[in-house]
Design a protein around this motif. Structure first.
Motif, mmCIF file in Angstrom:
data_model
loop_
_atom_site.group_PDB
_atom_site.id
_atom_site.type_symbol
_atom_site.label_atom_id
_atom_site.label_comp_id
_atom_site.label_asym_id
_atom_site.label_seq_id
_atom_site.Cartn_x
_atom_site.Cartn_y
_atom_site.Cartn_z
ATOM 1 N N ALA A 61 75.650 -4.125 -3.249
ATOM 2 C CA ALA A 61 74.584 -4.948 -4.448
ATOM 3 C C ALA A 61 75.652 -6.056 -4.592
ATOM 4 O O ALA A 61 74.487 -7.055 -5.011
ATOM 5 N N SER A 62 76.399 -6.516 -4.102
ATOM 6 C CA SER A 62 77.079 -8.260 -4.461
ATOM 7 C C SER A 62 76.161 -8.727 -3.590
ATOM 8 O O SER A 62 75.956 -10.001 -3.851
ATOM 9 N N ARG A 63 75.863 -8.736 -2.081
ATOM 10 C CA ARG A 63 75.951 -9.244 -1.218
ATOM 11 C C ARG A 63 73.962 -9.809 -1.461
ATOM 12 O O ARG A 63 74.011 -10.670 -0.995
ATOM 13 N N THR A 64 73.744 -8.659 -2.328
ATOM 14 C CA THR A 64 71.711 -8.592 -2.143
ATOM 15 C C THR A 64 71.645 -8.966 -3.212
ATOM 16 O O THR A 64 70.415 -9.669 -3.829
ATOM 17 N N GLY A 65 72.570 -8.626 -4.522
ATOM 18 C CA GLY A 65 71.310 -9.007 -6.281
ATOM 19 C C GLY A 65 70.668 -7.942 -6.489
ATOM 20 O O GLY A 65 71.024 -7.874 -7.756
ATOM 21 N N ALA A 66 71.050 -6.962 -5.969
ATOM 22 C CA ALA A 66 70.716 -6.265 -6.145
ATOM 23 C C ALA A 66 71.333 -5.122 -7.599
ATOM 24 O O ALA A 66 72.783 -4.960 -7.220
ATOM 25 N N SER A 67 71.020 -4.186 -7.664
ATOM 26 C CA SER A 67 71.926 -3.678 -9.184
ATOM 27 C C SER A 67 72.307 -1.702 -7.625
ATOM 28 O O SER A 67 72.006 -1.662 -7.369
ATOM 29 N N VAL A 68 73.031 -1.646 -8.415
ATOM 30 C CA VAL A 68 73.926 -0.630 -8.267
ATOM 31 C C VAL A 68 72.468 1.380 -7.899
ATOM 32 O O VAL A 68 72.372 1.470 -7.439
ATOM 33 N N ARG A 69 72.200 0.862 -9.549
ATOM 34 C CA ARG A 69 71.059 1.647 -9.791
ATOM 35 C C ARG A 69 70.010 1.092 -8.862
ATOM 36 O O ARG A 69 69.082 2.324 -8.343
ATOM 37 N N SER A 70 69.683 0.177 -8.771
ATOM 38 C CA SER A 70 68.450 -0.446 -7.904
ATOM 39 C C SER A 70 68.129 0.139 -6.275
ATOM 40 O O SER A 70 67.752 0.676 -5.534
ATOM 41 N N LEU A 71 69.601 0.087 -5.666
ATOM 42 C CA LEU A 71 69.992 0.912 -4.223
ATOM 43 C C LEU A 71 69.586 2.145 -5.087
ATOM 44 O O LEU A 71 68.710 2.894 -3.468
ATOM 45 N N ARG A 72 70.778 3.491 -5.273
ATOM 46 C CA ARG A 72 70.318 4.049 -5.223
ATOM 47 C C ARG A 72 68.949 4.677 -5.715
ATOM 48 O O ARG A 72 68.078 5.199 -4.836
ATOM 49 N N TYR A 73 67.889 3.819 -6.116
ATOM 50 C CA TYR A 73 66.734 3.704 -6.618
ATOM 51 C C TYR A 73 66.096 4.069 -5.208
ATOM 52 O O TYR A 73 65.559 4.855 -4.393
ATOM 53 N N TYR A 74 66.350 2.655 -4.472
ATOM 54 C CA TYR A 74 65.551 2.790 -2.755
ATOM 55 C C TYR A 74 66.053 3.894 -2.182
ATOM 56 O O TYR A 74 65.109 4.349 -1.373
ATOM 57 N N GLU A 75 66.947 4.953 -2.157
ATOM 58 C CA GLU A 75 66.997 5.810 -1.465
ATOM 59 C C GLU A 75 66.810 6.739 -1.868
ATOM 60 O O GLU A 75 65.788 7.363 -0.886
ATOM 61 N N GLU A 76 66.409 6.539 -3.413
ATOM 62 C CA GLU A 76 66.170 7.579 -2.916
ATOM 63 C C GLU A 76 64.256 8.482 -3.012
ATOM 64 O O GLU A 76 63.782 9.376 -2.773
ATOM 65 N N GLN A 77 63.700 6.768 -2.838
ATOM 66 C CA GLN A 77 62.165 6.577 -2.303
ATOM 67 C C GLN A 77 62.174 7.048 -0.992
ATOM 68 O O GLN A 77 61.177 6.842 -1.018
ATOM 69 N N GLY A 78 63.044 6.886 -0.314
ATOM 70 C CA GLY A 78 63.373 7.422 1.138
ATOM 71 C C GLY A 78 63.164 5.267 1.329
ATOM 72 O O GLY A 78 62.873 5.486 2.902
ATOM 73 N N LEU A 79 63.452 3.923 0.968
ATOM 74 C CA LEU A 79 63.523 2.348 1.740
ATOM 75 C C LEU A 79 64.692 2.279 1.615
ATOM 76 O O LEU A 79 64.811 1.148 2.483
ATOM 77 N N LEU A 80 65.675 3.295 2.249
ATOM 78 C CA LEU A 80 66.852 2.662 2.117
ATOM 79 C C LEU A 80 67.910 4.136 2.247
ATOM 80 O O LEU A 80 67.093 5.152 2.408
ATOM 81 N N SER A 81 68.205 3.876 3.293
ATOM 82 C CA SER A 81 69.329 4.819 4.241
ATOM 83 C C SER A 81 70.893 4.330 4.132
ATOM 84 O O SER A 81 71.108 2.871 4.196
ATOM 85 N N SER A 82 71.178 5.730 4.099
ATOM 86 C CA SER A 82 73.137 4.779 4.205
ATOM 87 C C SER A 82 73.840 6.408 4.884
ATOM 88 O O SER A 82 72.996 7.441 5.161
ATOM 89 N N THR A 83 74.864 6.167 5.247
ATOM 90 C CA THR A 83 75.431 7.539 5.770
ATOM 91 C C THR A 83 76.579 7.692 4.644
ATOM 92 O O THR A 83 76.962 6.330 3.625
ATOM 93 N N ARG A 84 77.524 8.899 4.812
ATOM 94 C CA ARG A 84 78.216 9.179 3.967
ATOM 95 C C ARG A 84 79.237 9.690 4.377
ATOM 96 O O ARG A 84 79.964 9.866 5.327
ATOM 97 N N SER A 85 80.223 9.054 3.873
ATOM 98 C CA SER A 85 81.998 8.822 4.086
ATOM 99 C C SER A 85 82.131 10.685 3.674
ATOM 100 O O SER A 85 80.949 11.263 3.147
ATOM 101 N N ALA A 86 83.318 11.166 4.025
ATOM 102 C CA ALA A 86 83.824 12.602 3.966
ATOM 103 C C ALA A 86 83.677 13.376 2.582
ATOM 104 O O ALA A 86 83.259 13.389 1.342
ATOM 105 N N SER A 87 83.859 11.688 1.571
ATOM 106 C CA SER A 87 84.570 12.061 -0.156
ATOM 107 C C SER A 87 82.820 11.192 -0.736
ATOM 108 O O SER A 87 82.570 11.616 -1.444
ATOM 109 N N GLY A 88 82.312 11.554 0.201
ATOM 110 C CA GLY A 88 80.602 11.257 -0.554
ATOM 111 C C GLY A 88 80.116 10.073 -0.461
ATOM 112 O O GLY A 88 79.281 9.514 -1.004
ATOM 113 N N GLN A 89 81.048 9.195 -0.522
ATOM 114 C CA GLN A 89 80.852 7.844 -0.752
ATOM 115 C C GLN A 89 79.141 6.755 0.520
ATOM 116 O O GLN A 89 79.339 7.476 1.826
ATOM 117 N N ARG A 90 78.828 6.463 -0.054
ATOM 118 C CA ARG A 90 77.464 5.867 0.108
ATOM 119 C C ARG A 90 77.923 4.668 0.637
ATOM 120 O O ARG A 90 79.421 4.102 1.047
#
Length: 142
Positions: free
Chosen positions: A7-36
């Protein structure tokens, strides 16, 4: 990198990043604790998504354009260009309608101003100015 850093690097809000993932526009890997967790490639992807959103495109339209990015080919490029032409045409129609709406508002404002001036002139002749009547003239102009 974690979602806050992306979010800091791109200027996008954390909420927007989560939305992008929900829409299938962005992907992430998850740590064992579930962090993106994201890579630099996802940061570039967010920059692209932001440009596409700024161009007035919807999530659905953006999803339809991504094959051109993910699997560049002449066919994907042509399909993406055609979709962007359709979106541009839609925006042009919307702009035309907005201009008509603005012109109508200008006409209503001109009617209200003319009524206000008539009221002021009448007040100088011997009557009292009633600002509320100028608003009443707007209703009757519709």
């Amino acid at each position: 990198m974690r979602i806050g850093e992306l979010a800091s690097r791109t200027g996008a809000s954390v909420r927007s990043l989560r939305y992008y993932e929900e829409q299938g526009l962005l992907s992430s890997t998850r740590s064992a604790s579930g962090q993106r967790h994201y890579t630099d490639a996802e940061a570039e992807r967010v920059a692209l998504l932001q440009r596409l959103y700024a161009a007035g495109l919807s999530s659905r339209t953006i999803a339809g354009l991504l094959p051109c990015v993910e699997s560049p080919s002449e066919e994907n490029t042509e399909a993406s260009l055609e979709r962007m032409v359709q979106e541009r045409d839609r925006l042009s129609r919307f702009i035309t309608e907005l201009m008509r709406t603005r012109d109508t508002l200008d006409e209503v404002m001109a009617t209200a101003r003319a009524h206000r001036e008539r009221q002021r002139e009448a007040a100088t002749v011997g009557g009292a100015f009633s600002p509320g009547l100028a608003c009443g003239s707007v209703r009757s102009a519709s």
